[in-house]
Motif scaffolding. Sequence first.
Motif, PDB file in Angstrom:
ATOM      1  N   GLY A  71      -6.780   5.473   4.329  1.00 58.06           N
ATOM      2  CA  GLY A  71      -6.353   6.816   4.700  1.00 58.06           C
ATOM      3  C   GLY A  71      -4.965   6.824   5.317  1.00 58.06           C
ATOM      4  O   GLY A  71      -4.151   7.705   5.016  1.00 58.06           O
ATOM      5  N   ARG A  72      -4.681   5.848   6.175  1.00 57.07           N
ATOM      6  CA  ARG A  72      -3.351   5.786   6.781  1.00 57.07           C
ATOM      7  C   ARG A  72      -2.273   5.472   5.747  1.00 57.07           C
ATOM      8  O   ARG A  72      -1.104   5.831   5.929  1.00 57.07           O
ATOM      9  CB  ARG A  72      -3.338   4.740   7.903  1.00 57.07           C
ATOM     10  N   GLU A 103     -18.969  -1.371  10.152  1.00 54.35           N
ATOM     11  CA  GLU A 103     -17.673  -1.346  10.811  1.00 54.35           C
ATOM     12  C   GLU A 103     -16.561  -1.747   9.840  1.00 54.35           C
ATOM     13  O   GLU A 103     -15.492  -1.121   9.815  1.00 54.35           O
ATOM     14  CB  GLU A 103     -17.685  -2.278  12.025  1.00 54.35           C
ATOM     15  N   ASP A 128     -10.451   3.679   6.731  1.00 56.83           N
ATOM     16  CA  ASP A 128      -9.463   4.229   7.661  1.00 56.83           C
ATOM     17  C   ASP A 128      -8.064   3.708   7.302  1.00 56.83           C
ATOM     18  O   ASP A 128      -7.073   4.464   7.335  1.00 56.83           O
ATOM     19  CB  ASP A 128      -9.800   3.834   9.097  1.00 56.83           C
ATOM     20  N   ALA A 129      -7.983   2.425   6.971  1.00 58.05           N
ATOM     21  CA  ALA A 129      -6.692   1.842   6.588  1.00 58.05           C
ATOM     22  C   ALA A 129      -6.158   2.482   5.310  1.00 58.05           C
ATOM     23  O   ALA A 129      -4.960   2.794   5.207  1.00 58.05           O
ATOM     24  CB  ALA A 129      -6.840   0.329   6.408  1.00 58.05           C
ATOM     25  N   GLU A 167      -1.236  -2.181   5.981  1.00 56.17           N
ATOM     26  CA  GLU A 167      -2.249  -2.059   7.022  1.00 56.17           C
ATOM     27  C   GLU A 167      -3.043  -3.359   7.034  1.00 56.17           C
ATOM     28  O   GLU A 167      -3.231  -3.989   5.996  1.00 56.17           O
ATOM     29  CB  GLU A 167      -3.206  -0.891   6.743  1.00 56.17           C
ATOM     30  N   ARG A 211     -15.870   1.164   7.552  1.00 56.72           N
ATOM     31  CA  ARG A 211     -15.100   2.221   8.222  1.00 56.72           C
ATOM     32  C   ARG A 211     -13.639   1.816   8.375  1.00 56.72           C
ATOM     33  O   ARG A 211     -12.725   2.606   8.083  1.00 56.72           O
ATOM     34  CB  ARG A 211     -15.713   2.532   9.593  1.00 56.72           C
ATOM     35  N   ARG A 212     -13.389   0.593   8.822  1.00 57.30           N
ATOM     36  CA  ARG A 212     -12.014   0.144   9.037  1.00 57.30           C
ATOM     37  C   ARG A 212     -11.228   0.105   7.729  1.00 57.30           C
ATOM     38  O   ARG A 212     -10.039   0.455   7.701  1.00 57.30           O
ATOM     39  CB  ARG A 212     -12.013  -1.239   9.685  1.00 57.30           C
TER      40      ARG A 212
END
Length: 297
Positions: A110-111, A100, A107-108, A89, A103-104
């Motif tokens: 998590g993926r 931000e 989120d990465a 990612e 969060r990013r």
Amino acid sequence: MESRGTSWPSLEVEAWGSTRETLHMWLQIVGKLRMVGSPFVNHWWHVTFSLSARGLTTGAIPVDGGVLDIEFDLLDHRLVLRTSDGGREEFALTAMTVAEFYRRTFDALGRLGIALEIVPTPNEVVPAIPFAIDEEHCTYDPGQVHAFWQQLIRADGVLRRLRAEFRGKASPVHFFWGALDLATTRFSGRPAPVHPGGVPNCPDRVMVEGYSDEISSSGFWPGGGREGAFYSYAYPEPAGYAETPVPEGAYYDPALGEFLLPYEVVRLAEDPEALALEFLRVTSAAAARLGEWPAIG
């Protein structure tokens, strides 16, 4: 045209303050991920970044029977997350708030199927704004960040040579995200007095562990001079250490308890690497001599 690797870039500390403060918080977020995902190593050696051919990397972080690494790619200006099962990612490093970026990054993760939890507030800074609500720090100048990385590359070469000259216990050359310094530390082999702590927004136990043994530490950080500085200090500081003769342009700062050699003095020297290495050799030798370190065979 200058040959590759020979120039020492100029980067004034005041000029890149906004970008540096934002980058500092981003590095703390990723550094904390390395810290919680890695087995503990004495003196907090498990939390640091290392230089890579593209920027700064966590190196291998054990996760779920595999490996995660996270790299600040400072050539293409991207945060890159990779796993040993082929997962990848990434997202662009550009002007964005710390909130931000936080969060990013998660989120990465998590993926990629990775669950890591950190204490979501910064250390060693005042004020310590929680990452998830930090809308204040939001500046990113790629040219300034690249210049800082190039400064670190030059410093890394000097510090690796210094470390190689010592046969006793010594840390790797590594980058601490708490204070944004690249450092290597030598150890006498004897315990040190308990450190008093007192670093802002940092548990005292961190300093107690970090300074549990007698040390001589050398490094580079973006402070102490117009363009940053090489530094050297001893803990505990032996009598007479502050009076050690040092190369022209270097000095002892009683407020910091450290010797400093401004980066701009090094950059403008006829042989920058030789001057920086001489400074660090002289101060490291004084710490061992005045501290009556045991002979290391």
